[in-house]
Design an enzyme around this catalytic site. Structure first.
Site, PDB file in Angstrom:
ATOM      1  N   ASN A  11       0.852  -1.191   0.000  1.00  0.00           N
ATOM      2  CA  ASN A  11       0.000   0.000   0.000  1.00  0.00           C
ATOM      3  C   ASN A  11       0.889   1.242   0.000  1.00  0.00           C
ATOM      4  OD1 ASN A  11      -1.406   2.274   1.118  1.00  0.00           O
ATOM      5  ND2 ASN A  11      -3.062   0.909   1.710  1.00  0.00           N
ATOM      6  N   HIS A  14       0.967   6.178   1.880  1.00  0.00           N
ATOM      7  CA  HIS A  14       1.705   7.123   2.726  1.00  0.00           C
ATOM      8  C   HIS A  14       2.933   7.721   2.051  1.00  0.00           C
ATOM      9  CE1 HIS A  14      -1.360   6.664   5.538  1.00  0.00           C
ATOM     10  NE2 HIS A  14      -1.129   5.376   5.720  1.00  0.00           N
ATOM     11  N   HIS A  47      -5.584   3.682  -1.787  1.00  0.00           N
ATOM     12  CA  HIS A  47      -6.918   4.039  -1.280  1.00  0.00           C
ATOM     13  C   HIS A  47      -7.216   5.482  -1.673  1.00  0.00           C
ATOM     14  CE1 HIS A  47      -9.637   4.329   2.596  1.00  0.00           C
ATOM     15  NE2 HIS A  47     -10.290   4.613   1.495  1.00  0.00           N
ATOM     16  N   ARG A  49      -9.318   8.148  -0.963  1.00  0.00           N
ATOM     17  CA  ARG A  49     -10.318   8.545   0.050  1.00  0.00           C
ATOM     18  C   ARG A  49     -11.172   9.671  -0.503  1.00  0.00           C
ATOM     19  NH1 ARG A  49      -8.901   6.506   5.439  1.00  0.00           N
ATOM     20  NH2 ARG A  49     -10.650   7.757   6.134  1.00  0.00           N
ATOM     21  N   ARG A  53      -7.023  12.829   0.928  1.00  0.00           N
ATOM     22  CA  ARG A  53      -5.953  13.290   1.830  1.00  0.00           C
ATOM     23  C   ARG A  53      -4.584  12.729   1.459  1.00  0.00           C
ATOM     24  NH1 ARG A  53      -7.622  10.105   7.313  1.00  0.00           N
ATOM     25  NH2 ARG A  53      -9.571  11.165   6.900  1.00  0.00           N
ATOM     26  N   GLU A  74      -8.635   0.594  -3.343  1.00  0.00           N
ATOM     27  CA  GLU A  74      -9.460   0.658  -2.127  1.00  0.00           C
ATOM     28  C   GLU A  74     -10.357   1.865  -2.193  1.00  0.00           C
ATOM     29  OE1 GLU A  74      -7.727   0.777   1.715  1.00  0.00           O
ATOM     30  OE2 GLU A  74      -6.388  -0.853   1.240  1.00  0.00           O
ATOM     31  N   THR A 105      -8.452   3.639   8.382  1.00  0.00           N
ATOM     32  CA  THR A 105      -9.682   2.833   8.353  1.00  0.00           C
ATOM     33  C   THR A 105      -9.821   2.088   9.675  1.00  0.00           C
ATOM     34  OG1 THR A 105      -9.221   2.577   6.006  1.00  0.00           O
ATOM     35  CG2 THR A 105     -10.964   1.212   6.915  1.00  0.00           C
ATOM     36  N   GLU A 155     -11.120  -9.337   2.967  1.00  0.00           N
ATOM     37  CA  GLU A 155      -9.859  -8.986   3.613  1.00  0.00           C
ATOM     38  C   GLU A 155     -10.134  -8.854   5.096  1.00  0.00           C
ATOM     39  OE1 GLU A 155      -7.238  -6.248   1.701  1.00  0.00           O
ATOM     40  OE2 GLU A 155      -6.378  -5.597   3.616  1.00  0.00           O
ATOM     41  N   HIS A 198      -3.808  -4.511   7.706  1.00  0.00           N
ATOM     42  CA  HIS A 198      -3.943  -3.307   8.526  1.00  0.00           C
ATOM     43  C   HIS A 198      -3.058  -3.401   9.767  1.00  0.00           C
ATOM     44  CE1 HIS A 198      -5.996   0.566   8.931  1.00  0.00           C
ATOM     45  NE2 HIS A 198      -5.543   0.465  10.156  1.00  0.00           N
TER      46      HIS A 198
HETATM   47  N1  PXP Z   1      -5.894  -3.190   3.906  1.00  0.00           N
HETATM   48  C1  PXP Z   1      -6.893  -2.270   3.927  1.00  0.00           C
HETATM   49  C2  PXP Z   1      -8.234  -2.675   3.447  1.00  0.00           C
HETATM   50  C3  PXP Z   1      -6.630  -0.953   4.369  1.00  0.00           C
HETATM   51  O1  PXP Z   1      -7.629  -0.045   4.394  1.00  0.00           O
HETATM   52  C4  PXP Z   1      -5.323  -0.614   4.752  1.00  0.00           C
HETATM   53  C5  PXP Z   1      -5.025   0.794   5.159  1.00  0.00           C
HETATM   54  O2  PXP Z   1      -5.266   1.671   4.113  1.00  0.00           O
HETATM   55  C6  PXP Z   1      -4.331  -1.596   4.687  1.00  0.00           C
HETATM   56  C7  PXP Z   1      -4.649  -2.880   4.282  1.00  0.00           C
HETATM   57  C8  PXP Z   1      -2.921  -1.307   5.045  1.00  0.00           C
HETATM   58  O3  PXP Z   1      -2.839  -0.951   6.383  1.00  0.00           O
HETATM   59  P1  PXP Z   1      -1.462  -0.387   6.937  1.00  0.00           P
HETATM   60  O4  PXP Z   1      -1.177   0.881   6.184  1.00  0.00           O
HETATM   61  O5  PXP Z   1      -1.739  -0.165   8.379  1.00  0.00           O
HETATM   62  O6  PXP Z   1      -0.417  -1.440   6.685  1.00  0.00           O
END
Ligand code: PXP
Length: 250
Positions: A11, A14, A47, A49, A53, A74, A105, A155, A198
């Site tokens: 992901n 960030h 994602h 959003r 952001r 996402e 999330t 998931e 997550h």
């Molecule tokens: N899976 C989903 C569905 C998420 O919403 C997120 C966060 O955007 C992640 C995985 C990844 O989470 P993290 O950034 O905490 O590793």
């Protein structure tokens, strides 16, 4: 390598968070995605959003145009996001709950709350060829509802497990880990592909990776954070080299 290779979805949200802190174009999430591909990521997760952001519409366009690995898009279950997904037809669409005021999330999607509405929402995405994934808590009723509405994937939200781990609440952590293990087996028995994610770090990911039914982990925040520590020294050394080279050329 085991036949049952666990996929890693990286992901890159960030990278965009850091970029947006300055308002410019650096660092580019696509460059992060490219490095993730080179490092062996099996997919890229982003994602979009509602408040944009971190990831922006142009990032999604860039990713769709340039990625070699599948994109897991996402999004919240809104008409706006559905239209964007149908325009790009990413490999996978993962539906997540979204609250404007949350930092990330926070909970799983409540599939039971509007099961038939969600079923109607995912149908055109499925018809467009997207693998639809629902991000849910390790709760049997949510898993059964996900299967009923025809999702291909669930998931499992590992946030509670990771929070207990970080807080040193070992009994609660172990109970949540056992629940995740049981729910991965339940979902698999219903024909759902099982993903998890997550809050995972090296230690917590290793525990979830040991569940045979889990096909994919999606990991972001920890990897982007850890890359600061793994990458700060070479970045500073390169700046030192550039500065010294400029002076020695005087
Ligand atoms: N899976 C989903 C569905 C998420 O919403 C997120 C966060 O955007 C992640 C995985 C990844 O989470 P993290 O950034 O905490 O590793």
């Amino acid at each position: 390598m085991s036949k049952n290779r666990l996929r890693l979805g990286v992901n890159i949200d960030h990278v965009a968070t850091v970029r947006n802190a300055r308002g410019g174009a650096f660092p580019d999430p696509l460059r992060g995605a490219r490095l993730a591909e080179e490092a062996g990521a099996d997919g890229i997760t982003a994602h979009l959003r509602e408040d944009r952001r971190h990831i922006r519409d142009a990032d999604i366009e860039n990713l769709v145009a340039n990625l070699r690995v599948p994109l897991n898009f996402e999004m919240a279950a809104t008409a706006e996001m559905q239209a964007i997904a149908l325009r790009h037809k990413p490999h996978a669409v993962c539906l997540v709950p979204e609250k404007r005021e949350e930092r990330t999330t926070e909970g799983g999607l409540d599939v039971l709350r509007d099961e038939s509405g969600l079923g109607r929402f995912i149908a055109p995405l499925r018809d467009a060829g997207c693998r639809v994934s629902l991000f849910i808590a390790a709760d049997p009723a949510q898993i059964q509802a996900s299967a009923r509405i025809g999702a291909a994937v669930i998931e499992l939200h590992t946030g509670a497990y990771c929070d207990f781990d970080a807080a040193g609440k070992m009994a609660e952590r172990d109970a949540e880990l056992a629940q995740l293990r049981d729910m991965a087996a339940l979902a698999d028995s219903l024909g759902l592909e099982v993903h998890a994610g997550h809050g995972l770090n090296f230690e917590t990911a290793a525990q979830i990776a040991a569940f045979p039914q889990v096909a994919e982990l999606n990991i972001g925040h920890f990897l982007i954070g850890e890359s600061i520590f793994l990458g700060l020294k070479p970045a500073i050394a390169e700046m030192r080299r550039v500065m010294d080279a400029a002076r020695s050329a005087m």
